[in-house]
Motif scaffolding. Structure first.
Motif, PDB file in Angstrom:
ATOM      1  N   CYS A 110       0.862  -1.186   0.000  1.00 15.54           N
ATOM      2  CA  CYS A 110       0.000   0.000   0.000  1.00 15.54           C
ATOM      3  C   CYS A 110       0.898   1.237   0.000  1.00 15.54           C
ATOM      4  O   CYS A 110       1.610   1.468   0.976  1.00 15.54           O
ATOM      5  N   CYS A 112      -0.242   3.662   3.046  1.00 17.23           N
ATOM      6  CA  CYS A 112       0.116   3.178   4.386  1.00 17.23           C
ATOM      7  C   CYS A 112       1.592   2.781   4.433  1.00 17.23           C
ATOM      8  O   CYS A 112       2.131   2.496   5.506  1.00 17.23           O
ATOM      9  N   CYS A 169      -6.489  -1.249  -0.543  1.00 14.30           N
ATOM     10  CA  CYS A 169      -6.142  -1.398   0.874  1.00 14.30           C
ATOM     11  C   CYS A 169      -7.404  -1.239   1.715  1.00 14.30           C
ATOM     12  O   CYS A 169      -8.142  -0.268   1.553  1.00 14.30           O
ATOM     13  N   CYS A 196      -7.117   2.185   3.972  1.00 13.41           N
ATOM     14  CA  CYS A 196      -7.147   3.553   3.461  1.00 13.41           C
ATOM     15  C   CYS A 196      -7.767   3.652   2.081  1.00 13.41           C
ATOM     16  O   CYS A 196      -7.959   4.748   1.568  1.00 13.41           O
TER      17      CYS A 196
HETATM   18 ZN   LIG Z   1      -3.426   1.730   2.945  1.00 15.42          ZN
END
Ligand SMILES: [Zn+2]
Ligand SMILES: [Zn+2]
Length: 797
Positions: free
Chosen positions: A160, A163, A177, A180
């Motif tokens: 990701c 993140c 993800c 997020c």
């Molecule tokens: Zn993420």
């Protein structure tokens, strides 16, 4: 005269229960039959309890209290799954430390959970980010490592970019993800992987031993994806060294129908054959594109793409024909062998691909219809030496002659490295001389250092990597300079064993004592969310099996019974979300109507054992509140004796409600309590009978029941009372007999419990064979009901 003041009542009794330490769990249950370990998935400390938490904890508490009243020693713990990304992301956003954020959320949420009035023993609390807990997560990791189940290797991972961490396949939702919502990229990185695949067979086969709903077992089996078939090897023709492409198929009977072979773009052979591939730049471009896609995108049902490896052919082992080779992203490197033999006449996907690339389609299985592709079984043609055999016979014989029997799995090893700060440090040390070595067990826990500022950089590393004081250490083997592993463990590792810690959470010398594990494990009943079926629930079973193989726990399955509960929707029938503005905050509702009402309303909303979707209904909440006001008013009506109706009503309730509790039908259980109250409030009832009613009610509305218990002259805590037995003699002699007449003649007599409604009697009467035969095909003109005596049908003709 005073009205039902839920605020005063709930605050008063919560305090008294806490002062008396009323919910302390027995150290060890009296006998194995008496123990009941009731578990509900522990929450993530997001900072605010939502209705889903209430549904998870308060309704399970109804069951816990019932089990306690029937004499079980109940372990019903609560804790927090407190490491993880949201804390870290929220902390970075607010400029706080994840630890401060997490622990202040925990404090706040404990207060909220206490407002439910649950029978939690807070001495059993487990918090996964406490060093006292993660010391044992690290210790278990080392035991797995020593058993040879942990690998540090270059791995193809989901990344990701927002993140800045690796995600397991289980943490993707539709290719993005789950935390997020960013599109996930594919990367090659050094990762810590735990070999769950070595337990794939046991994770499937041992499901026979647990009492779980079939759909949950099926979901796990599909996730593991075991399939039996055959490996074949296709030698690459005219290459400078002998090279075989190994394929896996579940249809060896179609072997003679193979007209091309497909490799996953990332298959190592593609690079190996490079010198002989004349269109390498096309191939390379295709590989790069495939690398951008997630597994899910690659398997989506859309137009197949691919590139032929010009200059490469393989020899069919049976026919000696030269066969072209392709790469295509619908083949995944990590499934099977990362290569497939294509049989376009007998496979949908291969058929589509062959048409697109104008490849030969060779039919080798006969069927009645001429339509291709034909994916069924039949008898073989154009398969020299096997013509006329059935698919079944041919599969075995062809495998024997040209292949090798094989089993493959969709399940992949568990990638547990996370490049983030707020997690359990992986207890490994990298030394230039000795390589990667485990931290000495006596040096555990490897504590997460306090860091003033958590910062994600673009180097693909955990923020821990920039804390040189912490990273630099000495090698436990040679004593030379070395550095710590900076990845932390996926939180699914933390939660894979927490239920074992609940048995003995204060133990400083072991993750739990043998005596405590023998006493409490396995979990008798585990309530959770359906989203955990192929994640937490699978990891936990795997980890417990390894612990069992290491001699650490008494059984090899941790959870005997599992129930996936439903979802509480917003009042509009949609999933609650801030953007839709349909979120029900429990705290204001509790403030207004009381915890007892909220608990009971959630119990009333539907059967707890079925994972349905239930919209929040404000009128339903009001209905429960009114009912409790009526119950509260009963304290002024206590008489010296019971009427016949009261005696029947209470004993009917005591006899029948046990089944509702045991089947998790807390909704119908509460209806039965309502029916009983309907009768007794119009009649005479004694203090004794009122007490019995309150003990039943205590599971649902513990504060109200306790208050009325004291108000009606009973002493002590109602929690300590035993669930009353029904007086069968009352029921035996007092059932009501209702004559069922058809056109004036009695055709049957129904025996009913007092209080049975007219509707129910009508349903039962029509189901009675003696009645049914007289009503069959007749139109009912009129029904007459005489209370407790007679139901009469008048029919036409
Ligand atoms: Zn993420
Ligand atoms: Zn060393």
């Amino acid at each position: 005269m005073n009205s039902y003041d839920h605020k005063a009542i709930e605050a008063k009794w919560q305090q008294q229960w806490a002062d008396a330490n009323l919910f302390k769990t027995a150290t060890v249950p009296r006998t194995p039959e008496d123990k009941m370990y009731l578990l509900t998935e522990f929450p993530y400390p997001s900072g605010n309890l939502h209705v889903g938490h209430w549904y998870a904890f308060a309704v399970t508490d109804i069951f816990a209290r019932y089990l306690h009243h029937i004499g079980k020693d109940v372990l019903f713990p609560v804790g927090f799954d407190s490491f993880g990304l949201p804390a870290e992301n929220a902390a970075i956003k607010r400029g706080l430390n994840p630890k401060d954020w997490t622990y202040s959320n925990i404090d706040y949420m404990i207060g909220q959970i206490k407002s439910m009035g649950g029978m939690f023993d807070w001495d059993k609390k487990v918090v996964t980010s406490d060093p006292e807990y993660y010391k044992w997560t690290q210790w278990l990791f080392l035991q797995f490592y020593k058993k040879g189940l942990v690998k540090h290797e270059k791995t193809h991972v989901n990344w990701c970019p927002s993140c800045k961490t690796v995600l397991a396949n289980e943490q993707l939702e539709g290719g993005v993800c789950e935390r997020c919502g960013s599109a996930v990229e594919q990367k090659e990185m050094m990762q810590w992987n735990i070999e769950i695949t070595k337990y794939a067979d046991r994770l499937i086969d041992d499901l026979d031993a647990v009492k779980w709903p079939e759909h949950i077992k099926e979901a796990q089996k599909n996730w593991i994806g075991r399939s039996s078939g055959t490996f074949f090897e296709f030698p690459v023709s005219d290459f400078n060294a002998p090279v075989n492409i190994k394929v896996f198929t579940t249809r060896p009977d179609t072997f003679y129908g193979v007209t091309y072979v497909v490799l996953a773009p990332e298959h190592p052979l593609v690079q190996k054959l490079r010198s002989q591939i004349s269109n390498w730049s096309d191939v390379e471009t295709y590989i790069q594109k495939a690398n951008q896609k997630t597994d899910l995108e690659r398997q989506a049902n859309k137009e197949k793409t691919g590139v032929r490896l010009n200059g490469i052919t393989v020899t069919h082992p049976a026919t000696q024909e030269q066969i072209p080779v392709f790469i295509s992203d619908y083949v995944l490197a990590q499934y099977g062998t990362g290569a497939v033999m294509a049989v376009p006449a007998h496979d949908e996907r291969d058929y589509e691909f062959a048409n697109k690339f104008d490849l030969e389609i060779k039919r080798v299985i006969l069927s009645e219809s001429d339509t291709l592709p034909f994916t069924g079984k039949g008898s073989l043609v154009l398969s020299t030496g096997f013509d006329g055999l059935s698919s079944q016979e041919a599969a075995d014989k062809i495998t024997e002659k040209f292949g090798q029997k094989a089993t493959t799995y969709k399940l992949q090893d568990w990638s547990v490295s996370r490049q983030r700060y707020w997690g359990c440090p992986i207890p490994m040390i990298h030394c230039e001389k000795c390589g990667t070595v485990p931290v000495a067990e006596s040096d555990l826990p490897v504590r997460l250092p306090e860091m003033a500022k958590i910062e994600m950089r673009d180097d693909g590393k955990s923020p821990l990597a920039h804390n040189t004081d912490w990273v630099n250490t000495t090698c436990p083997t040679c004593g030379g300079a070395a550095h710590r592993e900076t990845d932390t463990l996926d939180t699914f590792v933390d939660s894979s064993w927490y239920y074992a810690r609940y048995a003995d959470p204060l133990n400083e010398n072991e993750f739990a004592s043998k005596a405590a594990l023998d006493a409490w494990m396995p979990v008798d009943f585990y309530s959770g969310g359906s989203e955990h079926t192929t994640r937490h629930l699978l990891y936990a079973r795997f980890v417990y099996k390894v612990m069992h193989d290491l001699g650490l726990v008494p059984q090899s399955e941790p959870f005997i019974r599992r129930n996936n509960r439903g979802l509480i929707l917003g009042p509009d029938g949609e999933k609650m979300s801030k953007s839709k503005g349909n979120v029900i905050e429990p705290d204001p509702v509790v403030e207004m109507v009381g915890a007892d009402v909220v608990r009971s309303y959630l119990a009333f909303i539907g059967p707890y054992g079925e994972a349905g979707n239930y919209p929040w209904d404000p009128n339903g909440v009001v209905g429960i509140r009114r009912f409790f006001e009526r119950v509260y008013a009963l304290r002024d009506k206590i008489a010296t004796r019971d009427s016949v109706e009261t005696s029947l009503a209470i004993n009917t309730l005591l006899k029948n409600i046990r089944t509702d509790f045991e089947q998790l039908k807390f909704n119908t259980g509460l209806s039965k309590i309502m029916i009983c109250v309907n009768t007794i409030e119009k009649s005479e009832f004694s203090k004794h009978t009122f007490g019995q009613l309150l003990i039943v009610l205590n599971s649902y509305a513990p504060h109200l029941a306790q208050e009325l218990w004291a108000e009606s002259g009973h002493t002590g805590f109602i929690h300590n009372e035993t669930f009353p037995m029904a007086d069968e003699s009352v029921l035996a002699h007092q059932s009501i007999k209702i004559a069922i007449q058809i056109n004036g003649k009695t055709r049957s007599v129904l025996e009913c419990e007092p209080g049975t409604t007219r509707d129910e009697i009508t349903v039962r009467a029509k189901a009675d064979p003696e009645v049914a035969k007289w009503l069959e095909g007749k139109e009912i003109l009129k029904e007459v009901y005489v209370d407790n005596r007679l139901l009469s049908f008048v029919t036409k003709g």
